[in-house]
Design a protein around this motif. Structure first.
Motif, PDB file in Angstrom:
ATOM      1  N   GLU A  18      -3.820  90.281  -9.680  1.00 20.73           N
ATOM      2  CA  GLU A  18      -2.959  91.461 -10.074  1.00 20.73           C
ATOM      3  C   GLU A  18      -2.250  91.806  -8.930  1.00 20.73           C
ATOM      4  N   ARG A  19      -2.599  91.469  -7.503  1.00 19.08           N
ATOM      5  CA  ARG A  19      -1.947  91.971  -6.620  1.00 19.08           C
ATOM      6  C   ARG A  19      -0.536  91.188  -6.495  1.00 19.08           C
ATOM      7  N   ARG A  20      -0.818  89.650  -6.896  1.00 18.55           N
ATOM      8  CA  ARG A  20       0.321  88.882  -6.845  1.00 18.55           C
ATOM      9  C   ARG A  20       1.680  89.284  -8.026  1.00 18.55           C
ATOM     10  N   LEU A  21       0.961  89.968  -9.051  1.00 16.84           N
ATOM     11  CA  LEU A  21       1.759  90.357  -9.748  1.00 16.84           C
ATOM     12  C   LEU A  21       2.548  91.558  -9.752  1.00 16.84           C
ATOM     13  N   ARG A  22       1.652  92.580  -8.900  1.00 17.06           N
ATOM     14  CA  ARG A  22       2.487  93.706  -8.274  1.00 17.06           C
ATOM     15  C   ARG A  22       3.412  93.266  -7.237  1.00 17.06           C
ATOM     16  N   SER A  23       3.483  92.282  -6.680  1.00 10.98           N
ATOM     17  CA  SER A  23       4.353  91.973  -5.774  1.00 10.98           C
ATOM     18  C   SER A  23       5.656  91.324  -6.078  1.00 10.98           C
ATOM     19  N   ALA A  24       5.573  90.742  -7.686  1.00 13.32           N
ATOM     20  CA  ALA A  24       6.682  90.406  -8.076  1.00 13.32           C
ATOM     21  C   ALA A  24       7.975  91.083  -8.396  1.00 13.32           C
ATOM     22  N   PRO A  25       9.039  90.891  -8.402  1.00 16.52           N
ATOM     23  CA  PRO A  25      10.190  91.558  -8.236  1.00 16.52           C
ATOM     24  C   PRO A  25      10.406  92.634  -9.736  1.00 16.52           C
TER      25      PRO A  25
ATOM     26  N   TRP B 104      -9.820  96.348   0.524  1.00 14.22           N
ATOM     27  CA  TRP B 104      -8.996  97.312   0.326  1.00 14.22           C
ATOM     28  C   TRP B 104      -7.628  97.012   0.276  1.00 14.22           C
ATOM     29  N   GLU B 105      -6.998  96.023   1.137  1.00 15.03           N
ATOM     30  CA  GLU B 105      -5.555  95.770   0.936  1.00 15.03           C
ATOM     31  C   GLU B 105      -5.168  95.244  -0.100  1.00 15.03           C
ATOM     32  N   ALA B 106      -6.430  94.583  -0.951  1.00 14.18           N
ATOM     33  CA  ALA B 106      -5.818  93.615  -1.930  1.00 14.18           C
ATOM     34  C   ALA B 106      -5.852  94.651  -3.065  1.00 14.18           C
ATOM     35  N   VAL B 107      -6.506  95.735  -3.212  1.00 12.70           N
ATOM     36  CA  VAL B 107      -6.435  96.640  -4.469  1.00 12.70           C
ATOM     37  C   VAL B 107      -5.780  97.860  -4.275  1.00 12.70           C
ATOM     38  N   ALA B 108      -5.039  98.094  -2.821  1.00 10.78           N
ATOM     39  CA  ALA B 108      -4.327  99.148  -2.757  1.00 10.78           C
ATOM     40  C   ALA B 108      -3.172  99.480  -3.481  1.00 10.78           C
ATOM     41  N   LEU B 109      -2.671 100.542  -4.101  1.00  9.72           N
ATOM     42  CA  LEU B 109      -1.847 100.454  -5.009  1.00  9.72           C
ATOM     43  C   LEU B 109      -0.392 100.882  -4.149  1.00  9.72           C
ATOM     44  N   PRO B 110       0.890 100.943  -4.740  1.00  7.58           N
ATOM     45  CA  PRO B 110       1.938 101.291  -3.820  1.00  7.58           C
ATOM     46  C   PRO B 110       1.630 102.847  -3.747  1.00  7.58           C
ATOM     47  N   GLY B 111       2.196 103.507  -2.551  1.00  5.59           N
ATOM     48  CA  GLY B 111       1.991 104.669  -2.322  1.00  5.59           C
ATOM     49  C   GLY B 111       0.811 105.223  -1.609  1.00  5.59           C
ATOM     50  N   GLN B 112      -0.434 104.262  -1.646  1.00  7.02           N
ATOM     51  CA  GLN B 112      -1.637 104.598  -1.067  1.00  7.02           C
ATOM     52  C   GLN B 112      -1.521 104.054   0.520  1.00  7.02           C
ATOM     53  N   ALA B 113      -0.681 104.566   0.979  1.00  8.95           N
ATOM     54  CA  ALA B 113      -0.282 103.959   2.608  1.00  8.95           C
ATOM     55  C   ALA B 113      -1.210 105.042   3.768  1.00  8.95           C
ATOM     56  N   ASP B 114      -1.817 105.925   3.119  1.00  6.81           N
ATOM     57  CA  ASP B 114      -2.570 106.880   4.094  1.00  6.81           C
ATOM     58  C   ASP B 114      -3.679 106.050   4.846  1.00  6.81           C
TER      59      ASP B 114
ATOM     60  N   ILE C  80     -14.348 104.378   1.959  1.00  7.01           N
ATOM     61  CA  ILE C  80     -13.641 102.829   1.710  1.00  7.01           C
ATOM     62  C   ILE C  80     -14.049 102.344   0.360  1.00  7.01           C
ATOM     63  N   VAL C  81     -15.533 102.526   0.196  1.00  4.99           N
ATOM     64  CA  VAL C  81     -16.179 102.036  -0.998  1.00  4.99           C
ATOM     65  C   VAL C  81     -15.675 102.769  -2.153  1.00  4.99           C
ATOM     66  N   ILE C  82     -15.609 104.104  -2.130  1.00  2.00           N
ATOM     67  CA  ILE C  82     -15.192 104.913  -3.386  1.00  2.00           C
ATOM     68  C   ILE C  82     -13.668 104.579  -3.525  1.00  2.00           C
ATOM     69  N   ARG C  83     -12.839 104.556  -2.505  1.00  2.85           N
ATOM     70  CA  ARG C  83     -11.642 104.149  -2.917  1.00  2.85           C
ATOM     71  C   ARG C  83     -11.426 102.800  -3.338  1.00  2.85           C
ATOM     72  N   ILE C  84     -12.219 101.896  -3.145  1.00  6.43           N
ATOM     73  CA  ILE C  84     -11.926 100.420  -3.545  1.00  6.43           C
ATOM     74  C   ILE C  84     -12.493 100.262  -4.876  1.00  6.43           C
ATOM     75  N   LEU C  85     -13.454 101.164  -5.460  1.00  3.62           N
ATOM     76  CA  LEU C  85     -14.035 101.296  -6.599  1.00  3.62           C
ATOM     77  C   LEU C  85     -13.153 101.900  -7.789  1.00  3.62           C
ATOM     78  N   ASP C  86     -12.519 103.100  -7.128  1.00  2.00           N
ATOM     79  CA  ASP C  86     -11.491 103.754  -7.911  1.00  2.00           C
ATOM     80  C   ASP C  86     -10.248 102.791  -8.284  1.00  2.00           C
ATOM     81  N   ASN C  87     -10.053 101.897  -7.357  1.00  3.47           N
ATOM     82  CA  ASN C  87      -8.825 101.167  -7.932  1.00  3.47           C
ATOM     83  C   ASN C  87      -9.113  99.901  -8.523  1.00  3.47           C
ATOM     84  N   ILE C  88     -10.438  99.553  -8.402  1.00  8.70           N
ATOM     85  CA  ILE C  88     -10.855  98.481  -9.305  1.00  8.70           C
ATOM     86  C   ILE C  88     -10.877  98.784 -10.706  1.00  8.70           C
TER      87      ILE C  88
END
Length: 412
Positions: free
Chosen positions: A344-351, A265-275, A291-299
């Motif tokens: 994708e996670r690494r791309l998102r962490s790029a400036p 989940w931490e790998a697929v979580a998008l910015p703003g999904q901090a709840d 958690i399964v539903i949220r992971i699948l949605d983000n995948i």
């Protein structure tokens, strides 16, 4: 002193049965099926038996209604109803007898027996009337010399032993409940259940010997009636454990899988999904499903970002590290998914990573080409186990090298 010890023991058994029964009742609300509801009911009835049998509670009930031994009636009736519940469970579990027609015939055969026995017990107990001082756990032998009480006990014990034998017989044999072919995982629990029911025969034997002797003013065997409660308590505890074991095992597996999926989940979580995620200790099944539903949605959102070379790179790196040409297709697919998500996670962490609406616009649907497997829980667990796999790390480093630490000059 003895009353205090017996009260403590009975209350302990009552709490164990009540806890298991409440747990089953909670599960029954979200899962269809009559067996789970019957299981919850029998455990709650067993809890009531041991609560009312506790000497302190027994005396308090008698004083409240000015009938010292009145608690003996619901205790005996509830014991018989517990056996009826157990008997019904074996019908519902039985490979051949749980069909609608067979079940209807079995209920039509046995329900009158239990109903007549309960009605007769109520009539006989009321006919005996309020007699003597309160005698918790020894009511049967203390007043067995009275014809109404003796008749009450004989009806109770006869109906109970018939129910025990019928229930145990349905558990045994090559096509019995214990041999339930489609649920081998329940075999041990069903054996415990059958053993618990069989233990009640010792309760019946000890009580019957003591009651018959006491009816002839021979109280040498009164100790057997008290000892019989040891077997009854053991039966309740074994049955509670046997019936609760599958639910406890399922809850433990849900919590274990929930913890295993958190890194994914931490790998697929998008910015703003901090709840925060719901805690697994409160409702493990809900937390795991969430958690399964949220992971699948983000995948599904992130899948279009998958680099076209990941498949070949993962396969090559896998063969290099494992030094084998044999492909474990399920493991390879999990590695590919984990590598794609980490990339994708690494791309998102790029400036210069896209954010908000811009990122959403780049996510074209790729569901037709990359459908998720039916066993989503098992699939995600395999992916979660691969998130930090050396193959995944090597592939992601090749596609998107981690940013190098700034030199002192750069930092200035």
């Amino acid at each position: 002193m003895l009353d205090a010890v017996l009260t403590g023991v009975n209350l302990f058994v009552a709490v164990v049965c009540a806890g298991a029964g409440i747990g089953k009742a909670v599960n029954a609300r979200s899962r269809p099926g009559l067996p789970l509801k019957i299981t919850a009911s029998v455990l709650l009835f067993a809890s009531a038996v041991y609560l009312l049998s506790a000497p302190a509670v027994y005396r308090a009930v008698g004083e409240a209604v000015s009938w010292p031994n009145v608690a003996s009636l619901p205790v005996s009736v509830f014991i018989l109803l517990c056996m009826g519940h157990a008997h019904l469970l074996t019908m519902l579990w039985h490979p051949r007898r749980r069909t609608a027609d067979a079940l209807r015939r079995s209920i039509a055969t046995w329900a009158p027996m239990y109903a007549v026995a309960v009605a007769a017990m109520v009539i006989l107990f009321v006919a005996a009337g309020p007699i003597g001082p309160a005698r918790p756990l020894t009511f049967a032998v203390a007043f067995a010399h009275l014809p109404w009480v003796l008749a009450f006990e004989l009806v109770f014990l006869t109906a109970l032993v018939v129910g025990i034998i019928a229930t145990v017989r349905q558990c045994r044999g090559p096509d019995g409940v214990i041999a339930l072919p489609e649920r081998p995982d329940l075999a041990h629990s069903l054996k415990l259940f059958a053993a618990a029911v069989a233990l009640d025969l010792a309760y019946v034997a000890g009580t019957a010997i003591a009651v018959i002797a006491a009816s002839r003013e021979d109280h040498r065997f009164d100790v057997l009636a008290a000892a019989a409660w040891v077997f009854a308590g053991g039966s309740a505890l074994v049955a509670s454990y046997g019936l609760a074991k599958p639910a406890l095992a399922a809850r433990a597996a849900d919590r274990r899988d929930h913890q295993a999926l958190i890194p994914l989940w931490e790998a697929v979580a998008l910015p703003g999904q901090a709840d925060p995620l719901p805690p697994s200790w409160l409702n493990s099944q809900f937390a795991l499903t969430h958690i399964v539903i949220r992971i699948l949605d983000n995948i599904r959102l992130l899948r279009p970002w998958t680099h076209h070379a990941i498949h070949d790179l993962v396969k090559a790196e896998y063969r290099m590290i494992t030094e084998t040409t044999a492909d474990d297709l399920e493991h390879l697919r999990a590695l590919e998914t984990a590598a794609a998500l980490q990339y994708e996670r690494r791309l998102r962490s790029a400036p210069d990573a896209p954010r908000g609406g811009e990122a959403a616009l780049r996510r074209a649907s790729a569901e037709a080409a990359h459908g998720l497997p039916t066993d989503e829980r098992g699939y995600l667990l395999r992916v979660a186990a691969c998130v930090d796999d050396p193959v995944v790390t090597a592939v992601v480093d090749r596609l998107a090298p981690p940013p190098s630490a700034p030199t002192p000059t750069e930092s200035l």
